[in-house]
Enzyme design. Structure first.
Site, PDB file in Angstrom:
ATOM      1  N   HIS A  23       0.828  -1.078   0.117  1.00 25.26           N
ATOM      2  CA  HIS A  23       0.169  -0.049  -0.149  1.00 25.26           C
ATOM      3  C   HIS A  23       0.701   1.282  -0.059  1.00 25.26           C
ATOM      4  CE1 HIS A  23      -3.201  -2.562   2.158  1.00 25.26           C
ATOM      5  NE2 HIS A  23      -3.288  -2.572   0.833  1.00 25.26           N
ATOM      6  N   ASP A  56      -7.316  -5.941   4.838  1.00 28.55           N
ATOM      7  CA  ASP A  56      -6.851  -6.285   3.214  1.00 28.55           C
ATOM      8  C   ASP A  56      -6.024  -7.346   2.913  1.00 28.55           C
ATOM      9  OD1 ASP A  56      -6.934  -5.968   0.302  1.00 28.55           O
ATOM     10  OD2 ASP A  56      -5.395  -4.589   0.363  1.00 28.55           O
TER      11      ASP A  56
END
Length: 377
Positions: free
Chosen positions: A221, A317
């Site tokens: 990310h 996630d």
């Protein structure tokens, strides 16, 4: 791990210690009044934040004496004292979780990557326009970055549990499939997902990979514009080649691909070979790129020929995607709590029963090689 020990472990995970009642104290250090106003407005509208602003690090030092921050949002280019000097001073004298707020272009991206090496826990991009254009998706990413930073283990402090927010599921990018039971020859592939704390962890893993390791696809990310600089940094430090993923790239042994910021990356199979699809789409599990999207695509494309690894980061996630990989007979690994900066994503995968092995960061590289039939002594 026997069933009783695993139950005791998951019982412990399901009730983490932490105080959610106290607002997070955030200090925004930026010489731009517009940026300070935008970040102040965005975070002030989110329940659970108390925001203080400073126009430069010297003002910030004085304000920190009166209002000790849980998280600092830090610009790198400021008068009187630059952000890198301030960051170095913080990390050596009074460590506080720092999220770098940087521009997208040129030397700024390289400086932001260096800031991660010096101890910053994450990067966000500066708003390009006024408050109206920065809201919605960007506000979600900002809030998540600050909450994740607050949970980062700079002094072995227990993590806070962040409230869940509505978000898109993986189906909006890649629908689920009934996987075929027919065994077909396939190359091996490794899929890795990471968030807060992942940049240094990935360096530790990839620099130990030999040139004949399986192809590796990584979702870290990170904002758009920074993933290419991160890939260049890794490429210079590793024996294998590391590059930012592009549409149509063939996944080959001895090469790792970093998913570009602000795009989802999927793995597709053509015969025994794998190719990358890089595409736009909504946030999935609050992220773009999403680890869940990558992991589902790898489960569908590679099945038992894949190895899935979920590493440090806040939220969930990748947890469902890792479960899909396990159900497709891939071997799955989660980074252990002690070596995570934030034990969020691996924790959620463990709770879902998605993990075959829980390992400290120092043992993940050897596990990749141990589970790869491409590696020969």
């Amino acid at each position: 791990m026997n069933s009783q020990k695993f139950q005791d472990f998951t019982d412990c995970l399901s009730d983490p210690a932490g105080d959610n009642s106290r607002p997070l104290n955030v200090l925004d250090v930026d010489d731009s009044a517009t940026v300070r106003q935008v970040l102040l407005s965005v975070l002030s509208e989110k329940r659970g934040f108390r925001v203080t602003v400073a126009a430069d690090p010297l003002i910030a030092i004085e304000k920190m004496k009166r209002f000790p921050p849980d998280v600092i949002l830090l610009d790198l280019e400021m008068p009187r004292m630059d952000g890198m000097t301030f960051l170095q001073k913080l990390m050596s004298e009074n460590p506080v979780p720092v999220v770098v707020c940087s521009g997208l272009t040129g030397p700024r991206t390289e400086a932001a990557i260096r800031a991660l090496e010096m101890g910053a826990v994450d990067i966000i991009t500066k708003p390009k326009i006024g408050i109206r254009g920065f809201l919605e998706e960007s506000a979600v990413l900002l809030e998540d970055a600050v909450r994740a930073a607050a949970k980062a283990r700079l002094r072995d402090t227990p993590p806070r549990r962040a409230p869940s927010r509505g978000n898109n599921g993986t189906d909006v990018i890649i629908p689920p499939l009934v996987l075929s039971t027919t065994v077909q020859p396939r190359d091996q592939i490794v899929a890795i997902g990471a968030s807060t704390g992942g940049t240094e962890a990935l360096l530790q893993i990839l620099e130990q990979m030999p040139p004949n390791c399986p192809g590796i696809v990584v979702v870290q990310h990170m904002p758009e514009g920074f993933t290419s600089a991160f890939a260049r940094r890794l490429d210079g430090a590793c024996r294998i080649e590391v590059r930012e993923a592009s549409q149509g790239d063939k996944v080959v042994p001895g090469r790792a691909y970093i998913a570009p910021g602000n795009r989802h990356t999927l793995v597709r199979r053509l015969g025994p070979e794998y190719f990358l699809e890089v595409r736009e789409g909504p946030l999935v599990s609050r992220h773009r790129p999403s680890v869940n999207v990558l992991f589902r695509s790898v489960a569908q494309a590679a099945g038992a020929s894949a190895l899935g690894i979920l590493m440090t980061g806040m939220g969930d996630d990748g947890a469902n995607g890792l479960l899909e990989m396990k159900q497709a007979e891939a071997f799955t690994i989660a980074q252990d709590e002690a070596s995570c900066v934030v034990f969020g994503m691996p924790r959620e995968a463990i709770l879902r029963g998605a993990v075959d092995e829980i390992l400290p960061l120092s043992r993940i590289s050897s596990a990749i090689l141990r589970n790869s039939t491409q590696i020969r002594p």
